[in-house]
Design a protein around this motif. Structure first.
Motif, PDB file in Angstrom:
ATOM      1  N   ASP A 181      -8.451  -8.815 -12.040  1.00  0.00           N
ATOM      2  CA  ASP A 181      -8.714  -9.045 -10.611  1.00  0.00           C
ATOM      3  C   ASP A 181      -8.285  -7.851  -9.749  1.00  0.00           C
ATOM      4  OD1 ASP A 181      -9.472 -11.498 -11.481  1.00  0.00           O
ATOM      5  OD2 ASP A 181      -8.367 -12.616  -9.940  1.00  0.00           O
ATOM      6  N   LYS A 182      -9.076  -7.636  -8.713  1.00  0.00           N
ATOM      7  CA  LYS A 182      -8.709  -6.611  -7.724  1.00  0.00           C
ATOM      8  C   LYS A 182      -8.400  -7.356  -6.433  1.00  0.00           C
ATOM      9  CE  LYS A 182      -9.626  -3.138 -10.422  1.00  0.00           C
ATOM     10  NZ  LYS A 182      -8.829  -3.693 -11.515  1.00  0.00           N
ATOM     11  N   VAL A 183      -7.250  -7.104  -5.894  1.00  0.00           N
ATOM     12  CA  VAL A 183      -6.871  -7.777  -4.646  1.00  0.00           C
ATOM     13  C   VAL A 183      -6.535  -6.706  -3.611  1.00  0.00           C
ATOM     14  CG1 VAL A 183      -5.232  -9.375  -3.558  1.00  0.00           C
ATOM     15  CG2 VAL A 183      -5.928  -9.724  -5.937  1.00  0.00           C
ATOM     16  N   PRO A 184      -7.352  -6.580  -2.568  1.00  0.00           N
ATOM     17  CA  PRO A 184      -7.059  -5.536  -1.580  1.00  0.00           C
ATOM     18  C   PRO A 184      -5.805  -5.846  -0.763  1.00  0.00           C
ATOM     19  CG  PRO A 184      -8.874  -6.924  -0.835  1.00  0.00           C
ATOM     20  CD  PRO A 184      -8.518  -7.393  -2.213  1.00  0.00           C
ATOM     21  N   HIS A 208       0.317  -1.111 -10.209  1.00  0.00           N
ATOM     22  CA  HIS A 208      -0.770  -1.523  -9.328  1.00  0.00           C
ATOM     23  C   HIS A 208      -1.531  -2.698  -9.946  1.00  0.00           C
ATOM     24  CE1 HIS A 208      -4.876  -0.575  -7.451  1.00  0.00           C
ATOM     25  NE2 HIS A 208      -4.110  -0.898  -6.439  1.00  0.00           N
ATOM     26  N   ALA A 209      -1.806  -2.591 -11.239  1.00  0.00           N
ATOM     27  CA  ALA A 209      -2.561  -3.661 -11.920  1.00  0.00           C
ATOM     28  C   ALA A 209      -1.740  -4.949 -11.997  1.00  0.00           C
ATOM     29  CB  ALA A 209      -2.960  -3.196 -13.321  1.00  0.00           C
ATOM     30  N   GLU A 210      -0.449  -4.813 -12.350  1.00  0.00           N
ATOM     31  CA  GLU A 210       0.399  -6.022 -12.475  1.00  0.00           C
ATOM     32  C   GLU A 210       0.550  -6.721 -11.127  1.00  0.00           C
ATOM     33  OE1 GLU A 210       1.282  -7.518 -15.040  1.00  0.00           O
ATOM     34  OE2 GLU A 210       1.249  -6.052 -16.656  1.00  0.00           O
ATOM     35  N   VAL A 211       0.711  -5.917 -10.083  1.00  0.00           N
ATOM     36  CA  VAL A 211       0.897  -6.500  -8.751  1.00  0.00           C
ATOM     37  C   VAL A 211      -0.376  -7.244  -8.336  1.00  0.00           C
ATOM     38  CG1 VAL A 211       1.214  -5.933  -6.311  1.00  0.00           C
ATOM     39  CG2 VAL A 211       2.664  -4.854  -8.021  1.00  0.00           C
ATOM     40  N   GLN A 212      -1.524  -6.679  -8.673  1.00  0.00           N
ATOM     41  CA  GLN A 212      -2.776  -7.365  -8.317  1.00  0.00           C
ATOM     42  C   GLN A 212      -2.942  -8.672  -9.096  1.00  0.00           C
ATOM     43  OE1 GLN A 212      -6.180  -4.780  -6.938  1.00  0.00           O
ATOM     44  NE2 GLN A 212      -5.208  -3.495  -8.475  1.00  0.00           N
ATOM     45  N   ARG A 213      -2.508  -8.654 -10.362  1.00  0.00           N
ATOM     46  CA  ARG A 213      -2.574  -9.897 -11.159  1.00  0.00           C
ATOM     47  C   ARG A 213      -1.689 -10.971 -10.523  1.00  0.00           C
ATOM     48  NH1 ARG A 213      -1.906  -5.898 -16.144  1.00  0.00           N
ATOM     49  NH2 ARG A 213      -4.085  -5.295 -16.179  1.00  0.00           N
ATOM     50  N   HIS A 241       0.845  -1.193   0.000  1.00  0.00           N
ATOM     51  CA  HIS A 241       0.000   0.000   0.000  1.00  0.00           C
ATOM     52  C   HIS A 241       0.884   1.248   0.000  1.00  0.00           C
ATOM     53  CE1 HIS A 241      -2.998   2.994   1.170  1.00  0.00           C
ATOM     54  NE2 HIS A 241      -2.073   3.429   2.000  1.00  0.00           N
ATOM     55  N   ASN A 242       1.906   1.239   0.851  1.00  0.00           N
ATOM     56  CA  ASN A 242       2.772   2.410   0.955  1.00  0.00           C
ATOM     57  C   ASN A 242       3.642   2.615  -0.278  1.00  0.00           C
ATOM     58  OD1 ASN A 242       2.647   4.010   3.588  1.00  0.00           O
ATOM     59  ND2 ASN A 242       2.424   1.880   4.269  1.00  0.00           N
ATOM     60  N   ALA A 243       3.987   1.503  -0.939  1.00  0.00           N
ATOM     61  CA  ALA A 243       4.855   1.603  -2.113  1.00  0.00           C
ATOM     62  C   ALA A 243       4.072   1.930  -3.381  1.00  0.00           C
ATOM     63  CB  ALA A 243       5.617   0.296  -2.299  1.00  0.00           C
ATOM     64  N   VAL A 244       2.824   1.483  -3.444  1.00  0.00           N
ATOM     65  CA  VAL A 244       2.081   1.613  -4.704  1.00  0.00           C
ATOM     66  C   VAL A 244       0.754   2.367  -4.522  1.00  0.00           C
ATOM     67  CG1 VAL A 244       1.094   0.376  -6.668  1.00  0.00           C
ATOM     68  CG2 VAL A 244       3.110  -0.568  -5.508  1.00  0.00           C
ATOM     69  N   ASP A 245      -0.178   1.767  -3.803  1.00  0.00           N
ATOM     70  CA  ASP A 245      -1.556   2.287  -3.777  1.00  0.00           C
ATOM     71  C   ASP A 245      -1.658   3.747  -3.340  1.00  0.00           C
ATOM     72  OD1 ASP A 245      -1.449  -0.586  -3.627  1.00  0.00           O
ATOM     73  OD2 ASP A 245      -3.619  -0.565  -3.331  1.00  0.00           O
ATOM     74  N   ALA A 305       9.751 -10.019 -11.119  1.00  0.00           N
ATOM     75  CA  ALA A 305      10.320 -10.230  -9.782  1.00  0.00           C
ATOM     76  C   ALA A 305       9.812  -9.127  -8.845  1.00  0.00           C
ATOM     77  CB  ALA A 305      11.840 -10.227  -9.853  1.00  0.00           C
ATOM     78  N   ALA A 306       9.756  -7.914  -9.364  1.00  0.00           N
ATOM     79  CA  ALA A 306       9.230  -6.799  -8.558  1.00  0.00           C
ATOM     80  C   ALA A 306       7.745  -7.014  -8.281  1.00  0.00           C
ATOM     81  CB  ALA A 306       9.443  -5.472  -9.289  1.00  0.00           C
ATOM     82  N   PHE A 307       7.003  -7.465  -9.305  1.00  0.00           N
ATOM     83  CA  PHE A 307       5.566  -7.716  -9.094  1.00  0.00           C
ATOM     84  C   PHE A 307       5.395  -8.764  -7.990  1.00  0.00           C
ATOM     85  CE2 PHE A 307       5.045  -7.268 -14.025  1.00  0.00           C
ATOM     86  CZ  PHE A 307       5.364  -5.930 -13.924  1.00  0.00           C
ATOM     87  N   ALA A 308       6.237  -9.800  -8.044  1.00  0.00           N
ATOM     88  CA  ALA A 308       6.090 -10.908  -7.094  1.00  0.00           C
ATOM     89  C   ALA A 308       6.365 -10.439  -5.662  1.00  0.00           C
ATOM     90  CB  ALA A 308       7.011 -12.058  -7.482  1.00  0.00           C
ATOM     91  N   MET A 309       7.410  -9.642  -5.494  1.00  0.00           N
ATOM     92  CA  MET A 309       7.727  -9.157  -4.132  1.00  0.00           C
ATOM     93  C   MET A 309       6.584  -8.298  -3.603  1.00  0.00           C
ATOM     94  SD  MET A 309      11.746  -8.258  -4.723  1.00  0.00           S
ATOM     95  CE  MET A 309      12.176  -7.698  -3.078  1.00  0.00           C
TER      96      MET A 309
END
Ligand code: AMP
Length: 637
Positions: free
Chosen positions: A223-226, A91-96, A56-60, A122-126
């Motif tokens: 997908d949206k992942v809170p 944000h979208a890639e991380v949620q996927r 949340h702090n890094a992206v949202d 790798a960044a998305f995964a972390m």
């Protein structure tokens, strides 16, 4: 303006007030109720009662003000890919990715091991792990099956995220076979393996276990992942590091303390401002990659430049010693972070390359991971005409222990010194054997920290509190202090100078390796009776590993063809077990190793001989001819 001395004093004398102020730099879902719980030293619990989330702090939280601004700039000179993700896209890639991990069964507290090259996934995964409260455990892509297997065993991941291959200098390094072998070696088996296919190396998928990221991504594209609201003290990740034993330690980090520490360091040390670009040349497999490729810059609202490739090769795959400077110009990088080894590599390039690009955006170059030698510092300082800021820290600390906090108060750097203690770190120098504090200038002692250690510092060793306490906090007689295992001195102005490790850890090109791990790998060869590995000074890499082997078959000593063959086999074994980084530069054969009468290996004496130094006090040595043999072998070249 506050003086740094006051700023530092407040951090030590009034830590609650100091860190409450710093904690405002991040978003909290629930405010914390206690700043630091140090009821059970040496375990420091920061911001108890508070809930937050690193993703949340890094992206949202940046979506409101900078949705369309660059968040992740990905450049690979290995594959020629150059792509920018805005905060919205990230944000979208991380949620996927988060949805894909959830689909594979990952829930809060599960471990996800990430064994990946420097690719955006790798960044998305972390970030996806942080988002759903899974504990990520990134293993450096340069490690081979043996190292990877011991980490899988210890972390017991539910899912492993990996890729078909990495690439270095145009040479493809298939990851999948290394991963398959590591899973075979480990008694723990992951339920699923998620694989990014870069099209570099064909993969054999294991039915029922292996999944392709492209398939899952397509399935979860909308997908949206809170964000999962995590307790401040919940674990965000573990990262393995080497120590005195062959078994790597899982350095465990919290959530809220880490977020605050990074946000504060971006402000007070790195001068990282929202909307600007940060470029760290490290790798996500190291702590610098966690703190200053992924989380730190993003928390600060900056774009982070993630780079795959050599510093000497361009996007067209042709030699280009100016590629990093080209990127600084193109993306208007304001803060850059690298390692002295990389600068030593660049120093061999045409100096005109430093003048070829407009580097006026750059405010400072930060260097860390190994001692910064004066010629390297002078060369880059004259070339760039910006402050070169050395910073000393460790995997364990998560952010700098010693450096200069120019944004708080401008201070001159001193060549050879990483600087002065950072806020929150109560740094002391203690006498090696008496444990007495050294207060006079220029006395050599062990660099230690008095507890509580600041936010962001390791919480404990993963699954092993006793190891944490015994390894780090019980080395000085009668005192519970954290040992950095580094020698240091402090000059009359309070600047520290780091003089090397007190233990058997070596530093190759800024990467930390345990000589014991390398020794264990070598002893596994059937032809090896005994082995000693030491770190030897190297003009380019800082240190390299050198192995001295007592062969089982003494005839090797007199037969150079056999010796060469065994040397090759030993090197190959280390390559396969641990990875090329750990491969000794030479394997030399001797009939015995220098030891004390009680049988302790005299590694420091071997190292001194290899570096042409005095071997020190040898009164406890059993048979002096053993050291003479080492000397003869080294001199023979
Ligand atoms: P790592 O945990 O891999 O970051 O390695 C940490 C070790 O690297 C420290 O304990 C030091 O021995 C060394 N190190 C890191 N940064 C510096 C620096 N700026 N100057 C001297 N040594 C350093």
């Amino acid at each position: 303006m506050t003086s740094y001395a006051d700023f530092y004093r407040q951090s030590i004398n009034e830590p609650d007030a100091f860190w409450t102020e710093q904690a405002k730099l991040i978003d909290w879902q629930q405010p914390f109720t206690r700043v630091c719980n140090y009821d059970k030293p040496p375990f420091a619990h920061w911001f108890e009662g508070g809930t937050t989330n690193l993703c949340h702090n890094a992206v949202d939280r940046h979506l409101k003000d900078r949705a369309d601004q660059a968040a992740l700039i990905y450049v690979s000179t290995e594959t020629g890919v150059e792509k920018t993700y805005s905060f919205t896209e990230l944000h979208a890639e991380v949620q996927r990715m988060a949805a894909s991990l959830q689909a594979l069964g990952v829930t809060k507290g599960d471990r996800v091991l990430i064994y990946m090259p420097m690719i955006a996934e790798a960044a998305f995964a972390m970030l996806a792990c942080a988002r759903i409260g899974a504990i990520h455990c990134v293993v450096f892509g340069g490690f081979a099956s043996g190292s990877l297997a011991s980490r899988i065993e210890d972390a017991t991941p539910k899912v492993i995220v990996s890729a078909d291959a990495g690439s270095r200098g145009g040479k493809i390094v298939p990851y999948k076979p290394l991963l398959d072998e590591a899973i075979r070696l480990s008694s723990h088996k992951p339920e699923a393996v998620l694989l990014a296919d870069r099209g570099l190396s064909p993969m054999q998928l294991v039915a029922g276990r292996d999944q392709l990221w492209s398939d899952l991504r397509a399935k979860h594209v909308n997908d949206k992942v809170p964000c999962e609201w995590m307790k401040s003290t919940d674990i965000s990740y573990t990262i393995y590091t080497s120590g005195t034993t062959g078994k790597p330690k899982g350095v465990q980090r919290d959530t809220g303390g880490y977020a605050v520490a990074l946000a504060a360091s971006m402000k007070h040390i790195f001068d990282g401002r929202a909307g600007e670009t940060y470029f760290s040349t490290s790798d996500i497999g190291w702590v610098v990659g966690h703190s200053y490729i992924i989380y730190g810059p993003l928390i600060a609202g900056m774009a982070t430049l993630m780079y795959e490739g050599l510093p000497t090769r361009g996007l067209d795959k042709e030699p280009d010693g100016g590629i990093w400077w080209r990127l600084v110009e193109k993306y208007k990088v304001t803060a850059m972070f690298s390692a002295p080894t990389a600068v030593r590599v660049l120093k061999k390039q045409d100096p005109a390359l430093l003048k070829k690009y407009d580097l006026s955006s750059l405010r400072a170059l930060f260097l860390a991971g190994e001692p910064l030698d004066e010629p390297t510092a002078r060369w880059i300082s004259e070339g760039l005409q910006v402050p070169i800021i050395d910073n000393y820290w460790q995997t364990e600390s998560g952010w700098p222990i010693l450096t200069i906090a120019n944004p708080v108060e401008k201070k001159a750097s001193k060549f050879g010194s990483p600087g002065i203690p950072m806020y929150g770190y109560n740094v002391k120098l203690l006498h090696e054997s008496t444990g007495e504090e050294l207060t006079q200038p220029n006395e050599k002692g062990v660099v230690v920290l008095e507890g509580p250690t600041p936010p962001g510092f390791m919480q404990t060793v993963w699954k092993d509190d006793a190891r944490f306490v015994n390894t780090y906090w019980k080395t000085v007689p009668g005192k519970m202090v954290y040992s950095t295992f580094d020698w240091g001195i402090r000059d009359k102005d309070g600047y520290y100078f780091i003089l090397g490790r007190t233990d058997d850890v070596i530093n190759v090109a800024g990467h930390r390796l345990g000589t014991r791990e390398i020794e264990e790998s070598i002893s596994g060869h059937a032809g090896v009776a005994e082995v000693a590995v030491v770190g030897v000074a190297d003009t380019l890499k800082g240190q390299v590993a050198m192995a001295f082997v007592v062969p089982k078959d003494a005839s090797v000593l007199a037969n150079s063809a056999e010796a060469l063959k065994l040397e090759g086999e030993v090197m190959k074994r280390v390559d396969q077990d641990l990875g090329a980084l750990a491969r000794p530069s030479r394997v030399r054969f001797v009939s015995m190793l220098p030891k004390t009468r009680s049988g302790k290996l005299l590694r420091r004496a071997i190292q001194a001989v290899c570096e042409g130094r005095d071997a020190g006090d040898l009164t406890t040595m059993d048979d002096p001819s053993a050291l003479q043999q080492i000397r003869d072998r080294v001199e023979a070249g």
